[in-house]
Design an enzyme around this catalytic site. Structure first.
Site, short mmCIF file in Angstrom:
data_model
loop_
_atom_site.label_atom_id
_atom_site.label_comp_id
_atom_site.label_asym_id
_atom_site.label_seq_id
_atom_site.Cartn_x
_atom_site.Cartn_y
_atom_site.Cartn_z
N THR A 119 0.82 -1.21 0.00
CA THR A 119 0.00 0.00 0.00
C THR A 119 0.86 1.27 0.00
O THR A 119 2.00 1.26 0.47
CB THR A 119 -0.89 0.01 1.27
OG1 THR A 119 -1.54 1.26 1.38
CG2 THR A 119 -0.07 -0.21 2.54
N ASP A 120 0.27 2.36 -0.47
CA ASP A 120 0.98 3.65 -0.43
C ASP A 120 1.10 4.19 1.01
O ASP A 120 1.89 5.10 1.27
CB ASP A 120 0.29 4.69 -1.33
CG ASP A 120 -1.15 4.99 -0.94
OD1 ASP A 120 -1.69 4.36 0.01
OD2 ASP A 120 -1.76 5.86 -1.60
N GLU A 121 0.32 3.61 1.95
CA GLU A 121 0.33 4.15 3.31
C GLU A 121 1.68 3.97 4.01
O GLU A 121 1.95 4.63 5.00
CB GLU A 121 -0.79 3.53 4.15
CG GLU A 121 -2.15 3.74 3.52
CD GLU A 121 -3.32 3.65 4.50
OE1 GLU A 121 -3.10 3.55 5.71
OE2 GLU A 121 -4.47 3.70 4.02
N TYR B 127 -1.75 -0.31 11.01
CA TYR B 127 -1.92 -0.98 9.71
C TYR B 127 -0.71 -0.71 8.82
O TYR B 127 -0.08 -1.65 8.31
CB TYR B 127 -3.20 -0.50 9.01
CG TYR B 127 -3.24 -0.85 7.53
CD1 TYR B 127 -3.34 -2.18 7.12
CD2 TYR B 127 -3.16 0.15 6.55
CE1 TYR B 127 -3.36 -2.51 5.77
CE2 TYR B 127 -3.19 -0.18 5.20
CZ TYR B 127 -3.28 -1.50 4.81
OH TYR B 127 -3.29 -1.83 3.48
N SER B 128 -0.37 0.57 8.63
CA SER B 128 0.72 0.86 7.68
C SER B 128 2.06 0.37 8.22
O SER B 128 2.94 -0.04 7.45
CB SER B 128 0.76 2.34 7.30
OG SER B 128 0.79 3.17 8.42
P1 NAD Z 1 -9.77 -7.12 2.25
O1 NAD Z 1 -9.77 -6.83 3.71
O2 NAD Z 1 -11.00 -6.82 1.44
O3 NAD Z 1 -9.43 -8.67 1.99
C1 NAD Z 1 -8.43 -9.34 2.71
C2 NAD Z 1 -8.63 -10.84 2.51
O4 NAD Z 1 -7.60 -11.52 3.24
C3 NAD Z 1 -9.97 -11.35 3.05
O5 NAD Z 1 -10.60 -12.20 2.12
C4 NAD Z 1 -9.58 -12.12 4.31
O6 NAD Z 1 -10.45 -13.21 4.61
C5 NAD Z 1 -8.18 -12.59 3.96
N1 NAD Z 1 -7.36 -12.85 5.17
C6 NAD Z 1 -7.20 -12.01 6.23
N2 NAD Z 1 -6.41 -12.59 7.15
C7 NAD Z 1 -6.07 -13.81 6.66
C8 NAD Z 1 -5.25 -14.86 7.16
N3 NAD Z 1 -4.66 -14.79 8.35
N4 NAD Z 1 -5.08 -15.97 6.38
C9 NAD Z 1 -5.69 -16.07 5.18
N5 NAD Z 1 -6.48 -15.10 4.67
C10 NAD Z 1 -6.67 -13.98 5.41
O7 NAD Z 1 -8.51 -6.37 1.67
P2 NAD Z 1 -8.31 -5.59 0.28
O8 NAD Z 1 -8.79 -4.21 0.43
O9 NAD Z 1 -8.81 -6.43 -0.82
O10 NAD Z 1 -6.72 -5.54 0.23
C11 NAD Z 1 -5.97 -6.62 -0.32
C12 NAD Z 1 -4.50 -6.29 -0.24
O11 NAD Z 1 -4.22 -5.10 -0.96
C13 NAD Z 1 -4.00 -6.05 1.18
O12 NAD Z 1 -2.71 -6.61 1.30
C14 NAD Z 1 -3.95 -4.53 1.30
O13 NAD Z 1 -2.96 -4.15 2.23
C15 NAD Z 1 -3.58 -4.15 -0.11
N6 NAD Z 1 -4.04 -2.82 -0.56
C16 NAD Z 1 -5.36 -2.46 -0.42
C17 NAD Z 1 -5.79 -1.21 -0.91
C18 NAD Z 1 -7.23 -0.77 -0.81
O14 NAD Z 1 -7.53 0.36 -1.16
N7 NAD Z 1 -8.16 -1.62 -0.38
C19 NAD Z 1 -4.86 -0.36 -1.53
C20 NAD Z 1 -3.53 -0.76 -1.64
C21 NAD Z 1 -3.13 -2.00 -1.16
O1 DAU Z 2 -4.15 4.05 0.52
C1 DAU Z 2 -4.41 2.68 0.43
C2 DAU Z 2 -5.24 2.23 1.61
O2 DAU Z 2 -6.56 2.72 1.40
C3 DAU Z 2 -5.25 0.72 1.79
O3 DAU Z 2 -3.94 0.27 2.06
C4 DAU Z 2 -6.20 0.31 2.92
O4 DAU Z 2 -6.27 -1.10 3.02
C5 DAU Z 2 -7.57 0.87 2.59
O5 DAU Z 2 -8.49 0.55 3.63
C6 DAU Z 2 -7.52 2.38 2.38
O6 DAU Z 2 -7.22 3.05 3.62
P1 DAU Z 2 -7.95 4.42 4.05
O7 DAU Z 2 -7.86 4.56 5.51
O8 DAU Z 2 -7.50 5.54 3.18
O9 DAU Z 2 -9.47 4.04 3.57
P2 DAU Z 2 -10.89 4.28 4.28
O10 DAU Z 2 -11.93 3.91 3.27
O11 DAU Z 2 -10.97 3.64 5.62
O12 DAU Z 2 -10.93 5.84 4.49
C7 DAU Z 2 -10.78 6.75 3.40
C8 DAU Z 2 -10.79 8.15 3.97
O13 DAU Z 2 -12.12 8.44 4.45
C9 DAU Z 2 -9.88 8.36 5.14
O14 DAU Z 2 -9.33 9.67 5.08
C10 DAU Z 2 -10.80 8.22 6.36
C11 DAU Z 2 -12.11 8.77 5.84
N1 DAU Z 2 -13.34 8.16 6.41
C12 DAU Z 2 -13.43 6.79 6.43
C13 DAU Z 2 -14.56 6.19 6.94
C14 DAU Z 2 -14.66 4.67 6.98
C15 DAU Z 2 -14.38 8.96 6.87
O15 DAU Z 2 -14.29 10.20 6.81
N2 DAU Z 2 -15.51 8.36 7.34
C16 DAU Z 2 -15.64 7.00 7.42
O16 DAU Z 2 -16.69 6.51 7.90
#
Ligand code: NAD
Ligand code: DAU
Length: 353
Positions: A134-136, A160-161
């Site tokens: 992730t970019d975080e 998380y990050s």
């Molecule tokens: P998500 O939370 O939707 O999915 C995570 C999956 O991993 C789930 O299906 C969960 O059951 C599985 N999992 C969790 N713990 C596990 C374990 N111990 N063993 C086996 N499986 C397990 O996540 P996402 O948003 O799809 O993110 C996927 C990946 O991409 C992550 O590594 C996240 O850090 C990265 N990422 C996400 C975003 C975003 O915006 N969502 C952006 C950049 C990177």
């Molecule tokens: O940047 C990549 C990341 O983006 C991934 O690595 C993470 O897995 C993914 O969850 C996401 O993280 P964020 O914290 O940016 O996403 P989230 O959707 O939780 O929040 C987006 C923004 O909105 C953040 O600034 C917090 C704000 N927010 C979030 C929620 C859930 C609110 O203002 N209200 C809310 O209820």
């Protein structure tokens, strides 16, 4: 590389993982794809119901924190590639329960690295371990002219990050120390179908539809850089096949939005689609206590991926967001199955266990 490969995709029942699994299963019929997922609250096999009976797809329910189990899985399938997405992914949950993030994101990743290293035993021809990050990990930006590049210093600021940064360091360390062939990508915020409704965009869609308050953290001034999830999956495909060993690629849509502006945009789209009067849904906006340690701005420079590997986003934000909102409205039972808990029975319905 041979056209026949056995690939492990971890976290394939989650949001991004399910799009990656679908893309690979449909695009590479010669690959045997094994989706390993522990089906935590974030894992939903309903995401894959259109492909789960295809012959090149297998689901394994298991936990990446269990080193013995992971070793056995690698021995059973003799994987020659890994795309690792399984993670605890929600920043707010990492603030209340950091240890779950250490276990899955750090220990789980090291278990996978160890099993790959053991199975491949120095014979790395045609092998690849792809770590999805992730970019975080880069921290937050203040200067509007600044962007995260691959050489930006790591500065994780949430549990998380910090856990993702730690896993990135382990992946690079295994490349340096054991010569394990690895590649890493760091992506910005994704949006699209199957996004779990605890995250900003699907949470707002759900609450707007149900006329519930729209919780905006702090003043809504924080900025995120949004990318359509299928474009992330396409980037993973390109990097997995063409990325250089040991390299890192940033992925992003060059699409920054202040949270409050994005919520207002969603309110407008939903008003139009639900036949509400313009301005009606935005009355639901409620400013709430800010997230602890809330990062101000993320913004990715994806120039390396674009110039070296020829990737570019395929949809504009306007099109992607409209498609996303429409997908939720057309598949409302998907979100209802999550809110009533029924999605967690899908495994037993499908696999009878
Ligand atoms: P998500 O939370 O939707 O999915 C995570 C999956 O991993 C789930 O299906 C969960 O059951 C599985 N999992 C969790 N713990 C596990 C374990 N111990 N063993 C086996 N499986 C397990 O996540 P996402 O948003 O799809 O993110 C996927 C990946 O991409 C992550 O590594 C996240 O850090 C990265 N990422 C996400 C975003 C975003 O915006 N969502 C952006 C950049 C990177
Ligand atoms: O940047 C990549 C990341 O983006 C991934 O690595 C993470 O897995 C993914 O969850 C996401 O993280 P964020 O914290 O940016 O996403 P989230 O959707 O939780 O929040 C987006 C923004 O909105 C953040 O600034 C917090 C704000 N927010 C979030 C929620 C859930 C609110 O203002 N209200 C809310 O209820």
């Amino acid at each position: 590389m041979s056209s026949k490969r056995t690939l492990l995709i971890t976290g394939g029942a989650g949001f991004i993982g399910s799009h990656v699994v679908r893309l690979f299963v449909n695009k590479y019929p010669d690959y045997a794809i094994v989706n390993l997922d522990n089906l935590t609250y974030a894992g939903n096999l309903e995401n894959l119901k259109d492909i789960d009976t295809l012959p090149n797809y297998t689901f394994e329910k298991g936990d990446i924190t269990d080193a013995l189990y992971i070793d056995e899985l690698f021995q059973k399938y003799q994987f020659d590639g890994v795309i690792h997405l399984a993670a605890e992914s929600h920043v707010d949950r990492s603030i209340t329960d950091p240890m779950a993030f250490v276990m899955t994101n750090v220990i789980g990743t090291v278990n996978l690295l160890n099993s790959a290293r053991k199975l491949w035993a120095g014979n790395f021809e045609g092998k690849r371990f792809y770590h999805v990050s992730t970019d975080e990990v880069y921290g937050e930006l203040h200067d509007p002219k600044e962007f995260f590049v691959e050489t930006t210093k790591y500065d994780p600021r949430s549990p998380y990050s910090a856990s993702k940064a730690s896993s990135d360091h382990f992946v690079r360390a295994y490349n340096n120390t054991y010569k394990l062939p690895v590649v890493i990508s760091n992506c910005s915020n994704n949006y699209g179908p199957n996004h779990f409704p605890e995250k900003l965009i699907p949470l707002m869609i759900n609450n707007i539809k149900n006329n519930k308050p729209l919780p905006v953290y702090g003043k809504g001034e924080n900025v995120r850089d949004w990318l359509y999830v299928l474009d992330h999956a396409r980037a993973i495909d390109v990097i997995f096949h063409n990325g250089a060993n040991g390299e890192t690629y940033n992925i992003g849509g060059n699409n920054e939005w202040k949270n409050i502006d994005l919520v207002l945009l969603l309110c407008g789209i939903m008003d139009a689609k639900l036949g509400r009067e313009a301005g009606e849904s935005e009355k639901l906006i409620t400013y709430v206590t800010d997230r602890a340690g809330h990062d101000l701005r993320y913004a990715i420079d994806a120039g390396k991926l674009m110039s070296e590997l020829g990737w570019a986003p395929s949809v504009t934000f306007e099109v992607g967001l409209d498609r996303t909102v429409q997908w939720y409205l057309d598949n409302w039972s998907w979100i209802e199955n999550i809110t009533n808990g029924d999605y967690q029975n899908y495994y037993s319905k499908m696999y009878g266990a």
